[in-house]
Design a protein around this motif. Structure first.
Motif, PDB file in Angstrom:
ATOM      1  N   ARG A  86      31.256  56.684  26.870  1.00 14.29           N
ATOM      2  CA  ARG A  86      30.116  56.161  27.559  1.00 14.29           C
ATOM      3  C   ARG A  86      29.524  54.954  27.127  1.00 14.29           C
ATOM      4  O   ARG A  86      29.141  54.001  27.908  1.00 14.29           O
ATOM      5  CB  ARG A  86      28.919  57.521  27.370  1.00 14.29           C
ATOM      6  N   ALA A  87      29.499  54.698  25.805  1.00  9.56           N
ATOM      7  CA  ALA A  87      28.975  53.398  25.133  1.00  9.56           C
ATOM      8  C   ALA A  87      30.043  52.428  25.619  1.00  9.56           C
ATOM      9  O   ALA A  87      29.559  51.103  25.846  1.00  9.56           O
ATOM     10  CB  ALA A  87      28.963  53.434  23.593  1.00  9.56           C
ATOM     11  N   ASN A  88      31.408  52.441  25.680  1.00  8.72           N
ATOM     12  CA  ASN A  88      32.305  51.650  25.953  1.00  8.72           C
ATOM     13  C   ASN A  88      32.209  51.394  27.321  1.00  8.72           C
ATOM     14  O   ASN A  88      32.298  49.953  27.825  1.00  8.72           O
ATOM     15  CB  ASN A  88      33.885  52.100  25.927  1.00  8.72           C
ATOM     16  N   LEU A  89      31.935  52.134  28.430  1.00  6.66           N
ATOM     17  CA  LEU A  89      31.730  51.938  29.847  1.00  6.66           C
ATOM     18  C   LEU A  89      30.464  51.182  30.011  1.00  6.66           C
ATOM     19  O   LEU A  89      30.351  50.140  30.483  1.00  6.66           O
ATOM     20  CB  LEU A  89      31.733  53.041  30.685  1.00  6.66           C
ATOM     21  N   GLN A  90      29.271  51.349  29.254  1.00  6.29           N
ATOM     22  CA  GLN A  90      28.112  50.664  29.474  1.00  6.29           C
ATOM     23  C   GLN A  90      28.253  49.062  28.991  1.00  6.29           C
ATOM     24  O   GLN A  90      27.913  48.235  29.480  1.00  6.29           O
ATOM     25  CB  GLN A  90      27.115  51.241  28.641  1.00  6.29           C
ATOM     26  N   THR A  91      29.122  49.211  27.687  1.00 10.29           N
ATOM     27  CA  THR A  91      29.303  47.581  27.397  1.00 10.29           C
ATOM     28  C   THR A  91      30.357  46.835  28.285  1.00 10.29           C
ATOM     29  O   THR A  91      30.295  45.824  28.390  1.00 10.29           O
ATOM     30  CB  THR A  91      30.189  47.624  25.929  1.00 10.29           C
ATOM     31  N   PHE A  92      31.420  47.601  29.079  1.00  9.39           N
ATOM     32  CA  PHE A  92      32.102  46.925  29.868  1.00  9.39           C
ATOM     33  C   PHE A  92      31.261  46.336  31.193  1.00  9.39           C
ATOM     34  O   PHE A  92      31.497  45.176  31.635  1.00  9.39           O
ATOM     35  CB  PHE A  92      33.154  47.982  30.589  1.00  9.39           C
ATOM     36  N   LEU A  93      30.354  47.111  31.596  1.00 13.26           N
ATOM     37  CA  LEU A  93      29.380  46.779  32.548  1.00 13.26           C
ATOM     38  C   LEU A  93      28.400  45.444  31.856  1.00 13.26           C
ATOM     39  O   LEU A  93      28.184  44.521  32.781  1.00 13.26           O
ATOM     40  CB  LEU A  93      28.502  47.807  33.111  1.00 13.26           C
ATOM     41  N   ASN A  94      27.955  45.702  30.868  1.00  8.38           N
ATOM     42  CA  ASN A  94      27.134  44.628  30.110  1.00  8.38           C
ATOM     43  C   ASN A  94      27.929  43.470  30.216  1.00  8.38           C
ATOM     44  O   ASN A  94      27.273  42.281  30.058  1.00  8.38           O
ATOM     45  CB  ASN A  94      26.737  45.082  28.754  1.00  8.38           C
ATOM     46  N   LEU A 119      35.724  50.061  37.794  1.00  2.30           N
ATOM     47  CA  LEU A 119      35.084  50.834  36.688  1.00  2.30           C
ATOM     48  C   LEU A 119      35.720  52.021  36.559  1.00  2.30           C
ATOM     49  O   LEU A 119      36.210  52.568  35.356  1.00  2.30           O
ATOM     50  CB  LEU A 119      33.763  51.206  37.341  1.00  2.30           C
ATOM     51  N   CYS A 120      36.475  52.521  37.601  1.00  3.03           N
ATOM     52  CA  CYS A 120      37.290  53.762  37.174  1.00  3.03           C
ATOM     53  C   CYS A 120      38.586  53.417  36.515  1.00  3.03           C
ATOM     54  O   CYS A 120      39.183  54.395  35.709  1.00  3.03           O
ATOM     55  CB  CYS A 120      37.811  54.339  38.804  1.00  3.03           C
ATOM     56  N   VAL A 121      39.142  52.323  36.589  1.00  2.00           N
ATOM     57  CA  VAL A 121      40.427  51.755  35.866  1.00  2.00           C
ATOM     58  C   VAL A 121      39.987  51.859  34.309  1.00  2.00           C
ATOM     59  O   VAL A 121      40.614  52.185  33.463  1.00  2.00           O
ATOM     60  CB  VAL A 121      40.956  50.609  36.404  1.00  2.00           C
ATOM     61  N   ALA A 122      38.713  51.173  34.206  1.00  2.00           N
ATOM     62  CA  ALA A 122      38.340  51.199  32.753  1.00  2.00           C
ATOM     63  C   ALA A 122      37.884  52.409  32.146  1.00  2.00           C
ATOM     64  O   ALA A 122      38.248  52.720  31.050  1.00  2.00           O
ATOM     65  CB  ALA A 122      37.060  50.444  32.795  1.00  2.00           C
ATOM     66  N   VAL A 123      37.503  53.585  32.806  1.00  2.00           N
ATOM     67  CA  VAL A 123      37.269  54.596  32.573  1.00  2.00           C
ATOM     68  C   VAL A 123      38.621  55.285  32.036  1.00  2.00           C
ATOM     69  O   VAL A 123      38.813  56.053  30.796  1.00  2.00           O
ATOM     70  CB  VAL A 123      36.844  55.835  33.461  1.00  2.00           C
ATOM     71  N   LEU A 124      39.505  55.140  32.790  1.00  2.00           N
ATOM     72  CA  LEU A 124      41.192  55.666  32.445  1.00  2.00           C
ATOM     73  C   LEU A 124      41.714  54.995  31.232  1.00  2.00           C
ATOM     74  O   LEU A 124      42.386  55.902  30.277  1.00  2.00           O
ATOM     75  CB  LEU A 124      41.972  55.322  33.786  1.00  2.00           C
ATOM     76  N   GLN A 125      41.339  53.728  31.278  1.00  2.00           N
ATOM     77  CA  GLN A 125      41.804  53.029  30.160  1.00  2.00           C
ATOM     78  C   GLN A 125      41.323  53.170  28.717  1.00  2.00           C
ATOM     79  O   GLN A 125      41.845  53.184  27.765  1.00  2.00           O
ATOM     80  CB  GLN A 125      41.733  51.548  30.307  1.00  2.00           C
ATOM     81  N   PHE A 126      39.875  53.396  28.703  1.00  2.00           N
ATOM     82  CA  PHE A 126      39.438  54.045  27.623  1.00  2.00           C
ATOM     83  C   PHE A 126      39.526  55.516  27.041  1.00  2.00           C
ATOM     84  O   PHE A 126      39.499  56.104  25.861  1.00  2.00           O
ATOM     85  CB  PHE A 126      37.783  53.901  27.699  1.00  2.00           C
TER      86      PHE A 126
END
Length: 267
Positions: free
Chosen positions: A149-157, A189-196
């Motif tokens: 969750r923190a990684n995804l938020q940082t990806f958006l930030n 965003l979905c690709v980032a979820v999969l990569q993390f």
């Protein structure tokens, strides 16, 4: 090279049932995982760099809380520590060979020369050490999932930071690039979820396969006629779990070193 030549000298793995076609399979699978994690590790490094505010922006709009920052640091440190547990010079220090049931006094080949092991008077028993590093591997995978969750938020930030930089860069801000950046970060965003998520999932899945019961694969005679299934799966699975953690740590550390030296930057 690692699977065929280097591992007996440096890595603490048992590949007694992996030979011939099995080692070629392990080498090809390792190379495929290496190529797959290269770009994903770049996102992980950017998330760590931005989430822990290494750019010293101190912007409240992109800042992470203390819990998220603690997750970033704990995940990185534990991943590096877990990676070292399968490297012989470090692993030998943590095994006390004077405890009953340990390996005892041995010699090992390193760099083509036999040397007497000088360590072994501190640490834990070999059986406890094996369980300890498996627990570390499991905990490292769980921490990566908790940090998702923190990684995804940082990806958006990261897109928000780009928008902020473009907004204040000049008297006439160039906003088209920032709009495209924000759109792409939301679109992928979905690709980032999969990569993390993929590295942690691969680590935990491989670790689980290494702990399955010996008789689980006995009914698959077609496959077991070619390869010694139970031993092969266990030995390769634990190596793959470590290999994913090793790659994730090395790639992330390399990217972070580039950010620190100014070779790469977040924009």
């Amino acid at each position: 090279m690692i699977c065929l030549e280097v591992y007996p000298w440096i890595l603490d793995f048992e590949f007694s049932s992996v030979d011939g076609f099995g080692r070629l399979f392990v080498a090809l699978l390792s190379g495929f995982i290496t190529g797959s994690l290269y770009l994903a590790a770049g996102k992980n490094a950017r998330a760590f760099w931005l989430g822990t505010d290494q750019i010293r922006s101190k912007l409240p709009i992109i800042s992470c809380g203390w819990f998220a920052q603690a997750l970033f640091y704990a995940n990185y440190v534990l991943l590096g520590f877990t990676t070292l547990l399968w490297i012989n010079p470090f692993a030998e220090i943590l095994i006390n060979k004077n405890i009953s049931g340990s390996k005892g006094t041995q010699t090992t080949r390193f760099g083509g020369k036999k040397r007497q092991r000088l360590v072994g008077n501190i640490g834990m028993a070999e059986a406890d050490f094996i369980q300890f590093r498996l627990w570390c591997l499991w905990l490292s995978g769980m921490l990566q999932i908790l940090a998702l969750r923190a990684n995804l938020q940082t990806f958006l930030n990261e897109a928000v930071l780009s928008w902020y930089q473009r907004l204040h860069a000049s008297m006439v801000p160039e906003m088209e690039y920032s709009r495209a950046k924000v759109f792409l970060h939301n679109h992928y965003l979905c690709v980032a979820v999969l990569q993390f998520f993929a590295p942690a999932a691969l680590m935990l899945l491989s670790l689980g396969l290494s702990l399955v019961d010996d008789g689980l694969f006995e009914n698959f005679q077609g496959v077991c006629g070619i390869l010694p299934c139970s031993a092969f799966v266990k030995e390769v699975a634990i190596f793959m779990a470590w290999w994913v953690s090793f790659l994730w740590f090395v790639f992330t550390s390399t990217y972070l070193a580039f950010y620190r030296r100014g070779i790469l930057y977040i924009s």
